[in-house]
Write an enzyme that holds these catalytic residues in place. Sequence first.
Site, PDB file in Angstrom:
ATOM      1  N   CYS A  19       0.801  -1.216   0.000  1.00 51.14           N
ATOM      2  CA  CYS A  19       0.000   0.000   0.000  1.00 51.14           C
ATOM      3  C   CYS A  19       0.839   1.273   0.000  1.00 51.14           C
ATOM      4  CB  CYS A  19      -0.883   0.056   1.246  1.00 51.14           C
ATOM      5  SG  CYS A  19      -1.994  -1.329   1.385  1.00 51.14           S
ATOM      6  N   GLY A  45       0.812   0.077  -5.118  1.00 46.00           N
ATOM      7  CA  GLY A  45      -0.426  -0.688  -5.130  1.00 46.00           C
ATOM      8  C   GLY A  45      -1.297  -0.278  -6.296  1.00 46.00           C
ATOM      9  N   ASN A 120      -0.622   1.419   5.639  1.00 48.23           N
ATOM     10  CA  ASN A 120       0.404   0.685   4.895  1.00 48.23           C
ATOM     11  C   ASN A 120       1.126  -0.206   5.892  1.00 48.23           C
ATOM     12  OD1 ASN A 120       3.655   1.548   3.506  1.00 48.23           O
ATOM     13  ND2 ASN A 120       2.398  -0.229   3.096  1.00 48.23           N
ATOM     14  N   GLY A 121       1.136  -1.495   5.608  1.00 45.29           N
ATOM     15  CA  GLY A 121       1.800  -2.423   6.523  1.00 45.29           C
ATOM     16  C   GLY A 121       0.921  -3.626   6.760  1.00 45.29           C
ATOM     17  N   TYR A 260      14.058  -2.465  -3.867  1.00 53.79           N
ATOM     18  CA  TYR A 260      13.095  -2.626  -4.961  1.00 53.79           C
ATOM     19  C   TYR A 260      11.813  -1.798  -4.835  1.00 53.79           C
ATOM     20  CZ  TYR A 260       9.388  -4.808  -7.725  1.00 53.79           C
ATOM     21  OH  TYR A 260       8.335  -5.014  -8.557  1.00 53.79           O
TER      22      TYR A 260
END
Length: 486
Positions: A19, A45, A120-121, A260
């Site tokens: 996310c 995302g 996010n997570g 990445y």
Amino acid sequence: MTDIAFQHPFDDDKLHEECGVFGVFGNVEAAALTALGLHALQHRGQEACGIVSFDNTQFHSHRSIGRVGDNFGDEAVIAGLAGHCAIGHNRYSTSGEPALRNVQPLFADLGHGGLAIAHNGNLTNAQTLRNELVSRGSIFQSTMDSEVIIHLTATSRQARIVDRLTDALRQVVGAYSLVVLTSKKLIGVRDPMGIRPLVLGRLDEAYILASETCALEIIGAEFVREIDPGEMVVVDEDGITSHRPFPTHPRRFCIFEHVYFARPDSIFDDRSVYEARKRIGAELAKESHAPADLVIPIPDSGTPAALGYAQQVGLPFELGIIRNHYIGRTFIEPTDQIRHLGVRLKHSANAPLVKGKRIVLVDDSIVRGTTSTKIVTMMREAGASEVHMRIASPPTAHSCYYGVDTPERSKLLAARYDLAEMARLIGVDTLAFVSIDGLYRAMGETSRNEGQPQYCDACFTGDYPLALVDRDGGQETQLSLLNERR
Ligand code: SF4
């Protein structure tokens, strides 16, 4: 509805970020700014996106499956998201099925007012907490782990929203960077180890929260600083305040953001992601260079590391693989067999360049190995005389439980085979990965501190900094540690 194996529109054999989050407080164009911020965070995302705004009277919400440009390109949609504050979310899901009810920001009308949350997570004790909450009468609207934060906030006995949210977060274990919107406040919180990123920006009088600095750039906002691990910032009409409601932990930022996930033009910890990737390539070359004629990146994510590699050894850096950027997300490829067919739609060999050459292919990681195998075959068919593969991360041998979509461990190539077997399966003359210490050197460290690693690197080492409560059950959890220290 079962989980469909949606293929990533860009790379079908990569780990995927779950996310991206964004928030604005204090600008009349809050929703439009949020849409732009989400657009810059699209790489985090692509499955779904959403924005919630507040206009001093009511909340407005628009959430959809698909990308930001497809959902927020229409002026009428933005016009419907009135208000001077807004939060937004891009989703690539592993937690929860891909349905509209799971698209964030999640919103709930609590006893003390509306609350929207973008996360996010990944919480590692979400199922445990959910079971407890359901047994006490909570009714869940989604299958998202993030929803437990809303229920814990709703059931807190504290009076102020900041205290209620703190109360909720003291009960969760896991990685989280949150942006939260109430009728009066924009709140940003980062988990005590700072595993996932969150930055603070300023655009004139407005405050901005975003997963990455590239989302500040797109709206012309000034980067102020990163939100610290364990920090909660609260923005309201009186300005911004910082709170440290959690016990301090050594920072363990996700090192894969540098390898990445993050956009190369983002900056974390005063380090350019692009430069970090080039340095990883240089370390890789120092550790394991093979005599060759050309260095070729596997596009696009292998490109900065390949540049660093080529510069380190003084070889030509050439585009021997051409990528088709116009695949879209039309491919739902549920089996490995069908997935094999997809690669040539995405990559083509630049045959006149590679014919008769000894080449070094550089990529950022190997997950299942399916893409690598096809690319190597393609290079050999194009006439390469030797194919050496160099990987700008250590072998990915463990799954991520902190917000990154990883195949189960049994599907990770490096969890199943040793180096020689991997080289044989992929079909290369030689294969090498950067060492874990080489990766840390590229981050400006002398080596990995084995006693207290400077980053989360669990997908390489299996050293998980946070308890995997739902997976392992019964272990001592961060929750119990936190409760002791309260
Ligand atoms: Fe990042 Fe890997 Fe840690 Fe997940 S396990 S947070 S991908 S370093």
